[in-house]
Write a protein that holds these residues in place. Structure first.
Motif, PDB file in Angstrom:
ATOM      1  N   ILE A  93      47.138  55.841  54.757  1.00  9.89           N
ATOM      2  CA  ILE A  93      47.699  56.291  53.481  1.00  9.89           C
ATOM      3  C   ILE A  93      47.109  55.456  52.346  1.00  9.89           C
ATOM      4  CG2 ILE A  93      49.677  54.723  53.512  1.00  9.89           C
ATOM      5  CD1 ILE A  93      51.330  57.019  52.268  1.00  9.89           C
ATOM      6  N   HIS A  94      46.964  56.073  51.175  1.00  9.46           N
ATOM      7  CA  HIS A  94      46.500  55.384  49.971  1.00  9.46           C
ATOM      8  C   HIS A  94      47.663  55.339  48.983  1.00  9.46           C
ATOM      9  CE1 HIS A  94      41.995  56.521  50.730  1.00  9.46           C
ATOM     10  NE2 HIS A  94      42.525  55.782  51.696  1.00  9.46           N
ATOM     11  N   LEU A  95      48.008  54.136  48.520  1.00  6.72           N
ATOM     12  CA  LEU A  95      49.121  53.977  47.593  1.00  6.72           C
ATOM     13  C   LEU A  95      48.626  53.404  46.272  1.00  6.72           C
ATOM     14  CD1 LEU A  95      51.766  52.424  50.024  1.00  6.72           C
ATOM     15  CD2 LEU A  95      51.667  54.789  49.210  1.00  6.72           C
ATOM     16  N   PRO A  96      48.777  54.147  45.173  1.00 10.75           N
ATOM     17  CA  PRO A  96      48.337  53.650  43.862  1.00 10.75           C
ATOM     18  C   PRO A  96      49.300  52.607  43.308  1.00 10.75           C
ATOM     19  CG  PRO A  96      49.397  55.774  43.618  1.00 10.75           C
ATOM     20  CD  PRO A  96      49.327  55.510  45.104  1.00 10.75           C
ATOM     21  N   PHE A  97      48.784  51.698  42.491  1.00 13.78           N
ATOM     22  CA  PHE A  97      49.653  50.721  41.826  1.00 13.78           C
ATOM     23  C   PHE A  97      49.270  50.628  40.354  1.00 13.78           C
ATOM     24  CE2 PHE A  97      46.237  48.376  44.051  1.00 13.78           C
ATOM     25  CZ  PHE A  97      45.616  47.717  42.997  1.00 13.78           C
ATOM     26  N   ASP A  98      50.161  50.053  39.553  1.00 15.22           N
ATOM     27  CA  ASP A  98      49.954  50.040  38.109  1.00 15.22           C
ATOM     28  C   ASP A  98      49.308  48.733  37.626  1.00 15.22           C
ATOM     29  OD1 ASP A  98      51.957  48.126  38.184  1.00 15.22           O
ATOM     30  OD2 ASP A  98      53.542  49.490  37.532  1.00 15.22           O
ATOM     31  N   GLU A  99      49.167  48.595  36.314  1.00 10.92           N
ATOM     32  CA  GLU A  99      48.492  47.434  35.722  1.00 10.92           C
ATOM     33  C   GLU A  99      49.251  46.137  35.982  1.00 10.92           C
ATOM     34  OE1 GLU A  99      47.745  48.023  31.600  1.00 10.92           O
ATOM     35  OE2 GLU A  99      46.777  49.967  31.866  1.00 10.92           O
ATOM     36  N   THR A 100      50.564  46.201  35.956  1.00  9.42           N
ATOM     37  CA  THR A 100      51.349  44.985  36.195  1.00  9.42           C
ATOM     38  C   THR A 100      51.108  44.434  37.591  1.00  9.42           C
ATOM     39  OG1 THR A 100      53.076  45.787  34.688  1.00  9.42           O
ATOM     40  CG2 THR A 100      53.671  44.010  36.202  1.00  9.42           C
ATOM     41  N   ILE A 101      51.126  45.325  38.578  1.00 12.74           N
ATOM     42  CA  ILE A 101      50.874  44.896  39.957  1.00 12.74           C
ATOM     43  C   ILE A 101      49.443  44.403  40.094  1.00 12.74           C
ATOM     44  CG2 ILE A 101      50.672  45.696  42.348  1.00 12.74           C
ATOM     45  CD1 ILE A 101      53.061  47.496  41.858  1.00 12.74           C
ATOM     46  N   GLU A 102      48.515  45.053  39.402  1.00 18.74           N
ATOM     47  CA  GLU A 102      47.114  44.608  39.441  1.00 18.74           C
ATOM     48  C   GLU A 102      47.001  43.165  38.955  1.00 18.74           C
ATOM     49  OE1 GLU A 102      42.729  45.869  37.648  1.00 18.74           O
ATOM     50  OE2 GLU A 102      44.568  46.510  36.622  1.00 18.74           O
ATOM     51  N   ARG A 103      47.681  42.874  37.864  1.00 16.63           N
ATOM     52  CA  ARG A 103      47.621  41.517  37.302  1.00 16.63           C
ATOM     53  C   ARG A 103      48.223  40.494  38.267  1.00 16.63           C
ATOM     54  NH1 ARG A 103      50.386  39.634  31.544  1.00 16.63           N
ATOM     55  NH2 ARG A 103      49.662  37.455  31.608  1.00 16.63           N
ATOM     56  N   LEU A 104      49.350  40.848  38.873  1.00 23.61           N
ATOM     57  CA  LEU A 104      49.999  39.951  39.829  1.00 23.61           C
ATOM     58  C   LEU A 104      49.120  39.715  41.057  1.00 23.61           C
ATOM     59  CD1 LEU A 104      53.704  41.252  39.776  1.00 23.61           C
ATOM     60  CD2 LEU A 104      52.850  39.091  38.839  1.00 23.61           C
ATOM     61  N   LEU A 105      48.529  40.783  41.563  1.00 26.45           N
ATOM     62  CA  LEU A 105      47.676  40.672  42.752  1.00 26.45           C
ATOM     63  C   LEU A 105      46.460  39.786  42.493  1.00 26.45           C
ATOM     64  CD1 LEU A 105      47.740  44.312  44.212  1.00 26.45           C
ATOM     65  CD2 LEU A 105      48.597  42.242  45.335  1.00 26.45           C
ATOM     66  N   LYS A 106      45.833  39.966  41.351  1.00 33.04           N
ATOM     67  CA  LYS A 106      44.650  39.166  41.036  1.00 33.04           C
ATOM     68  C   LYS A 106      45.011  37.684  40.903  1.00 33.04           C
ATOM     69  CE  LYS A 106      41.714  42.703  38.879  1.00 33.04           C
ATOM     70  NZ  LYS A 106      41.035  43.162  37.631  1.00 33.04           N
ATOM     71  N   ALA A 107      46.144  37.417  40.260  1.00 32.96           N
ATOM     72  CA  ALA A 107      46.591  36.028  40.125  1.00 32.96           C
ATOM     73  C   ALA A 107      46.925  35.442  41.490  1.00 32.96           C
ATOM     74  CB  ALA A 107      47.809  35.969  39.206  1.00 32.96           C
ATOM     75  N   LEU A 108      47.538  36.258  42.344  1.00 31.78           N
ATOM     76  CA  LEU A 108      47.928  35.786  43.672  1.00 31.78           C
ATOM     77  C   LEU A 108      46.704  35.494  44.536  1.00 31.78           C
ATOM     78  CD1 LEU A 108      50.210  35.190  45.681  1.00 31.78           C
ATOM     79  CD2 LEU A 108      50.135  37.605  46.354  1.00 31.78           C
ATOM     80  N   LEU A 109      45.689  36.339  44.458  1.00 24.37           N
ATOM     81  CA  LEU A 109      44.480  36.128  45.261  1.00 24.37           C
ATOM     82  C   LEU A 109      43.780  34.826  44.871  1.00 24.37           C
ATOM     83  CD1 LEU A 109      42.886  39.696  45.608  1.00 24.37           C
ATOM     84  CD2 LEU A 109      44.505  38.522  47.105  1.00 24.37           C
ATOM     85  N   LYS A 110      43.766  34.543  43.572  1.00 22.68           N
ATOM     86  CA  LYS A 110      43.158  33.284  43.117  1.00 22.68           C
ATOM     87  C   LYS A 110      43.932  32.084  43.659  1.00 22.68           C
ATOM     88  CE  LYS A 110      41.182  35.039  38.773  1.00 22.68           C
ATOM     89  NZ  LYS A 110      41.226  34.954  37.284  1.00 22.68           N
ATOM     90  N   GLN A 111      45.260  32.181  43.591  1.00 19.88           N
ATOM     91  CA  GLN A 111      46.087  31.084  44.068  1.00 19.88           C
ATOM     92  C   GLN A 111      45.991  30.946  45.596  1.00 19.88           C
ATOM     93  OE1 GLN A 111      47.524  29.046  41.898  1.00 19.88           O
ATOM     94  NE2 GLN A 111      48.089  27.698  43.619  1.00 19.88           N
ATOM     95  N   ASN A 112      45.877  32.077  46.283  1.00 28.08           N
ATOM     96  CA  ASN A 112      45.716  32.048  47.736  1.00 28.08           C
ATOM     97  C   ASN A 112      44.490  31.227  48.131  1.00 28.08           C
ATOM     98  OD1 ASN A 112      47.939  33.620  48.232  1.00 28.08           O
ATOM     99  ND2 ASN A 112      46.799  35.504  48.624  1.00 28.08           N
ATOM    100  N   ALA A 113      43.399  31.441  47.399  1.00 25.86           N
ATOM    101  CA  ALA A 113      42.152  30.737  47.699  1.00 25.86           C
ATOM    102  C   ALA A 113      42.328  29.226  47.547  1.00 25.86           C
ATOM    103  CB  ALA A 113      41.045  31.237  46.782  1.00 25.86           C
ATOM    104  N   ILE A 114      43.090  28.830  46.536  1.00 20.68           N
ATOM    105  CA  ILE A 114      43.353  27.399  46.307  1.00 20.68           C
ATOM    106  C   ILE A 114      44.197  26.825  47.444  1.00 20.68           C
ATOM    107  CG2 ILE A 114      44.484  25.749  44.777  1.00 20.68           C
ATOM    108  CD1 ILE A 114      43.808  27.641  42.443  1.00 20.68           C
ATOM    109  N   VAL A 115      45.238  27.559  47.828  1.00 25.58           N
ATOM    110  CA  VAL A 115      46.143  27.103  48.886  1.00 25.58           C
ATOM    111  C   VAL A 115      45.396  26.996  50.209  1.00 25.58           C
ATOM    112  CG1 VAL A 115      48.185  27.702  50.261  1.00 25.58           C
ATOM    113  CG2 VAL A 115      48.211  28.030  47.772  1.00 25.58           C
ATOM    114  N   ARG A 116      44.591  28.011  50.543  1.00 21.82           N
ATOM    115  CA  ARG A 116      43.853  27.995  51.816  1.00 21.82           C
ATOM    116  C   ARG A 116      42.855  26.838  51.870  1.00 21.82           C
ATOM    117  NH1 ARG A 116      44.260  34.013  51.980  1.00 21.82           N
ATOM    118  NH2 ARG A 116      42.567  34.095  50.465  1.00 21.82           N
ATOM    119  N   LYS A 117      42.181  26.609  50.761  1.00 22.73           N
ATOM    120  CA  LYS A 117      41.210  25.510  50.706  1.00 22.73           C
ATOM    121  C   LYS A 117      41.908  24.173  50.881  1.00 22.73           C
ATOM    122  CE  LYS A 117      37.557  23.501  47.820  1.00 22.73           C
ATOM    123  NZ  LYS A 117      36.823  23.597  46.512  1.00 22.73           N
ATOM    124  N   ASP A 118      43.047  24.023  50.234  1.00 16.95           N
ATOM    125  CA  ASP A 118      43.799  22.779  50.311  1.00 16.95           C
ATOM    126  C   ASP A 118      44.332  22.527  51.716  1.00 16.95           C
ATOM    127  OD1 ASP A 118      45.163  20.478  49.021  1.00 16.95           O
ATOM    128  OD2 ASP A 118      46.961  21.576  49.604  1.00 16.95           O
TER     129      ASP A 118
END
Length: 325
Positions: free
Chosen positions: A204-229
């Motif tokens: 299934i393909h589920l669309p999301f809006d701009e707010t979720i896009e912003r949250l996801l992008k911020a989360l992915l950046k933070q994930n990379a920091i946490v994983r590296k640490d």
């Protein structure tokens, strides 16, 4: 055929000679198979076919409990009286009894499919349950909770993304825990979810809006920091503060616990994974989406399941019908 080979052919019909013995052997085999043996075989086959760990665990727990309460060892000894005795032993709601009964029935049906049981008498055993209305989460409550969360903290950013994603896409928390970065298409703002991580195994393909896009992008950046640490290497979207994958049960427990804490602190009600999915369904219905579309988005097995999500009170039904007069 040569005379030598012809001499090896026995000119006698033995078709019926072992029929009775074979039938008797099968009957005896059916009688000696135990509930424990049947459960072990069935769960092994379920694991091999990719059934969910939770489903397999339910079989193991409830069937074992049935055997323990009734003292029944062999499958062919099970009677309706045993099932009623088992149900009577439970100090739980009728809804919980019904859930456990469905599990036992599913097990017995598989036993019958395997030829271990002849009469599916358990089909007639029912439990009356008063239908309880389970309302969906309200958008104002979801938005209020999100406004109170500190998105500068990794865990709260993650939980806020989960909360809004469930409310705006209807995705199950178990599926969320298995999502990877490859499932996100930011160009089209869509979650491209393959069947391997969905309950109904259908893509299934589920669309999301701009707010979720912003949250996801911020989360992915933070994930990379946490994983590296933490020295971790994975591509899961929702990870623990240690950078590790969050299993479905772990994600459900941890995130649900945090949502409950927020709800109690700020006096918010009806905020949980199921309520969020119901809220998603109700939002679509209010925007005139048809039930078939809502059912597909929720990943339901049938429209009947979806209609139970979409509670409408009598006045609301009357007003909706009036618009068609």
């Amino acid at each position: 055929m040569s005379k030598k080979r012809a001499s090896l052919v026995v000119q006698e019909d033995f078709t019926e000679i072992f029929t009775d013995a074979s039938t008797e052997s099968k009957r005896e085999h059916t009688e000696v198979i135990t509930i424990e043996q049947a459960l072990r075989i069935i769960t092994r086959h379920m694991k091999a076919s990719g059934r969910r760990d939770r489903t397999i665990s339910d079989y193991e727990v409830h069937v074992a409990h049935f055997s323990e309460v009734t003292n029944v060892i062999y499958l062919n000894q099970v009677t309706p009286e045993h099932i009623y005795l088992w149900l009577s032993s439970m100090d739980v709601s009728n809804q919980t009894k019904l859930t456990r009964l469905k599990c036992l029935k599913a097990f017995l049906n598989k036993c019958a499919d395997y030829g271990w049981l002849r009469n599916r008498f358990w089909r007639q055993i029912q439990i009356k349950v008063d239908s309880q209305v389970k309302r969906g989460a309200e958008e104002k409550d979801v938005m209020l909770l999100l406004s109170l969360m500190d998105l500068n903290r990794f865990v709260e950013l993650r939980d806020a993304t989960v909360l809004l994603l469930m409310f705006r896409t209807g995705i199950r928390i178990g599926t969320l825990s298995a999502l990877k970065e490859e499932h996100i298409d930011f160009n089209t703002r869509t979650l491209l979810i393959d069947g391997s991580i969905l309950k109904n195994h259908q893509q299934i393909h589920l669309p999301f809006d701009e707010t979720i896009e912003r949250l996801l992008k911020a989360l992915l950046k933070q994930n990379a920091i946490v994983r590296k640490d933490r020295g971790e290497n994975n591509s899961f979207i929702f990870i623990s503060f240690k950078g590790k994958e969050m299993k479905a049960t772990q994600a459900n427990s941890n995130i649900q616990k945090r949502i409950n804490e927020y709800s109690k602190e700020y006096g918010l009600r009806n905020l949980n994974p199921h309520a969020l999915r119901r809220g998603f369904a109700n939002r679509l219905l209010k925007k005139n989406a048809n039930v078939a579309l809502i059912s597909k988005a929720l990943g339901h097995s049938s429209l009947d399941v979806t209609t139970r999500y979409l509670h409408l009170d009598k006045k609301e039904v009357a007003e909706n019908l009036r618009s068609y007069l």
